[in-house]
Design a protein around this motif. Structure first.
Motif, PDB file in Angstrom:
ATOM      1  N   ILE A  64      -1.538  -1.898  -4.830  1.00 25.62           N
ATOM      2  CA  ILE A  64      -1.356  -2.432  -3.476  1.00 25.62           C
ATOM      3  C   ILE A  64      -0.752  -1.380  -2.546  1.00 25.62           C
ATOM      4  CG2 ILE A  64      -0.239  -4.208  -2.068  1.00 25.62           C
ATOM      5  CD1 ILE A  64      -0.243  -5.988  -4.618  1.00 25.62           C
ATOM      6  N   LEU A  65       0.451  -0.917  -2.888  1.00 30.53           N
ATOM      7  CA  LEU A  65       1.177  -0.030  -1.974  1.00 30.53           C
ATOM      8  C   LEU A  65       0.535   1.348  -1.856  1.00 30.53           C
ATOM      9  CD1 LEU A  65       3.622   0.375  -0.112  1.00 30.53           C
ATOM     10  CD2 LEU A  65       4.861   1.217  -2.121  1.00 30.53           C
ATOM     11  N   PHE A  66       0.274   1.986  -2.985  1.00 28.95           N
ATOM     12  CA  PHE A  66      -0.212   3.368  -2.925  1.00 28.95           C
ATOM     13  C   PHE A  66      -1.550   3.500  -2.212  1.00 28.95           C
ATOM     14  CE2 PHE A  66       2.356   4.630  -6.986  1.00 28.95           C
ATOM     15  CZ  PHE A  66       3.531   4.453  -6.292  1.00 28.95           C
ATOM     16  N   PRO A  67      -2.527   2.641  -2.486  1.00 31.36           N
ATOM     17  CA  PRO A  67      -3.787   2.768  -1.729  1.00 31.36           C
ATOM     18  C   PRO A  67      -3.582   2.570  -0.225  1.00 31.36           C
ATOM     19  CG  PRO A  67      -4.145   1.438  -3.691  1.00 31.36           C
ATOM     20  CD  PRO A  67      -2.655   1.649  -3.566  1.00 31.36           C
ATOM     21  N   ASN A  70      -2.151   5.756   1.073  1.00 32.92           N
ATOM     22  CA  ASN A  70      -3.181   6.799   1.116  1.00 32.92           C
ATOM     23  C   ASN A  70      -4.148   6.593   2.271  1.00 32.92           C
ATOM     24  OD1 ASN A  70      -2.233   8.292  -1.041  1.00 32.92           O
ATOM     25  ND2 ASN A  70      -3.406   7.150  -2.536  1.00 32.92           N
ATOM     26  N   LEU A  71      -4.505   5.349   2.548  1.00 34.56           N
ATOM     27  CA  LEU A  71      -5.424   5.082   3.660  1.00 34.56           C
ATOM     28  C   LEU A  71      -4.774   5.338   5.009  1.00 34.56           C
ATOM     29  CD1 LEU A  71      -7.171   1.793   2.473  1.00 34.56           C
ATOM     30  CD2 LEU A  71      -8.249   4.032   2.797  1.00 34.56           C
ATOM     31  N   ARG A  72      -3.509   4.998   5.129  1.00 35.11           N
ATOM     32  CA  ARG A  72      -2.840   5.073   6.436  1.00 35.11           C
ATOM     33  C   ARG A  72      -2.164   6.406   6.714  1.00 35.11           C
ATOM     34  NH1 ARG A  72       0.225  -0.736   7.081  1.00 35.11           N
ATOM     35  NH2 ARG A  72      -1.642  -2.012   6.999  1.00 35.11           N
ATOM     36  N   LEU A  73      -1.632   7.067   5.676  1.00 36.61           N
ATOM     37  CA  LEU A  73      -0.758   8.204   5.946  1.00 36.61           C
ATOM     38  C   LEU A  73      -1.267   9.549   5.466  1.00 36.61           C
ATOM     39  CD1 LEU A  73       2.675   6.517   5.122  1.00 36.61           C
ATOM     40  CD2 LEU A  73       1.635   6.881   7.368  1.00 36.61           C
ATOM     41  N   VAL A  81       2.684   9.986  -3.157  1.00 37.46           N
ATOM     42  CA  VAL A  81       2.058   8.980  -4.020  1.00 37.46           C
ATOM     43  C   VAL A  81       1.600   9.640  -5.324  1.00 37.46           C
ATOM     44  CG1 VAL A  81       0.106   7.396  -4.266  1.00 37.46           C
ATOM     45  CG2 VAL A  81       1.399   7.463  -2.127  1.00 37.46           C
ATOM     46  N   TYR A  82       1.038  10.819  -5.234  1.00 35.88           N
ATOM     47  CA  TYR A  82       0.611  11.560  -6.420  1.00 35.88           C
ATOM     48  C   TYR A  82       1.800  11.776  -7.351  1.00 35.88           C
ATOM     49  CZ  TYR A  82      -1.263  15.318  -9.311  1.00 35.88           C
ATOM     50  OH  TYR A  82      -1.662  16.092 -10.373  1.00 35.88           O
ATOM     51  N   VAL A  83       2.935  12.149  -6.786  1.00 30.26           N
ATOM     52  CA  VAL A  83       4.146  12.370  -7.573  1.00 30.26           C
ATOM     53  C   VAL A  83       4.584  11.065  -8.248  1.00 30.26           C
ATOM     54  CG1 VAL A  83       6.601  12.996  -7.455  1.00 30.26           C
ATOM     55  CG2 VAL A  83       4.899  14.325  -6.171  1.00 30.26           C
ATOM     56  N   MET A  84       4.555   9.964  -7.495  1.00 29.14           N
ATOM     57  CA  MET A  84       4.988   8.683  -8.067  1.00 29.14           C
ATOM     58  C   MET A  84       4.050   8.211  -9.168  1.00 29.14           C
ATOM     59  SD  MET A  84       6.594   6.643  -4.811  1.00 29.14           S
ATOM     60  CE  MET A  84       5.463   7.198  -3.541  1.00 29.14           C
ATOM     61  N   VAL A  85       2.755   8.410  -9.000  1.00 24.91           N
ATOM     62  CA  VAL A  85       1.807   8.031 -10.051  1.00 24.91           C
ATOM     63  C   VAL A  85       2.075   8.864 -11.306  1.00 24.91           C
ATOM     64  CG1 VAL A  85      -0.642   8.069 -10.716  1.00 24.91           C
ATOM     65  CG2 VAL A  85       0.038   7.162  -8.487  1.00 24.91           C
TER      66      VAL A  85
END
Length: 116
Positions: A64-67, A70-73, A81-85
């Motif tokens: 939910i959050l990461f996509p 990625n779409l907005r920012l 996000v890459y780091v968190m994944v």
């Protein structure tokens, strides 16, 4: 299909999850620092880490959050996000290792108790 996400609601929910996770880590700290850690307590904590932290909390972030971020920012590669994944992958590994370490500890503890 594009689904609109109430980002504020998702973030608020994830913050509440983080409070629960921090509480569970405090419990883990107390358990492992006790004079005689209870294996069942450790097993339940590991199950909690797997089911709540990984399958629930991380899933909300990843699906939910990461996509949305990625779409907005920013694009995924090299982003926060890459780091968190990546950190989620490390957490999954640590959960699996904790399961194995608990299993080995129980075997060793049983063998030591059998000798006495």
């Amino acid at each position: 299909m594009i689904v609109k996400v109430n980002t504020a609601y998702v973030v608020d929910n994830l913050i509440k999850d983080h409070d629960v996770i921090l509480g569970s880590l405090k419990v883990l700290y107390r358990v492992i620092n006790s004079d005689n850690p209870d294996a069942r307590d450790l097993e339940l904590l590991i199950q909690f880490f797997d089911s709540f932290i990984d399958k629930c909390h991380h899933a909300k972030e990843e699906y939910i959050l990461f996509p949305t971020l990625n779409l907005r920012l920013f694009p995924f590669e090299g982003s926060p996000v890459y780091v968190m994944v990546t950190e989620h992958g490390i957490a999954r590994y640590l959960i699996r290792m904790s399961e194995e370490l608990l299993r080995m500890w129980l075997i060793i503890r049983t063998r030591v108790q059998d000798r006495h």
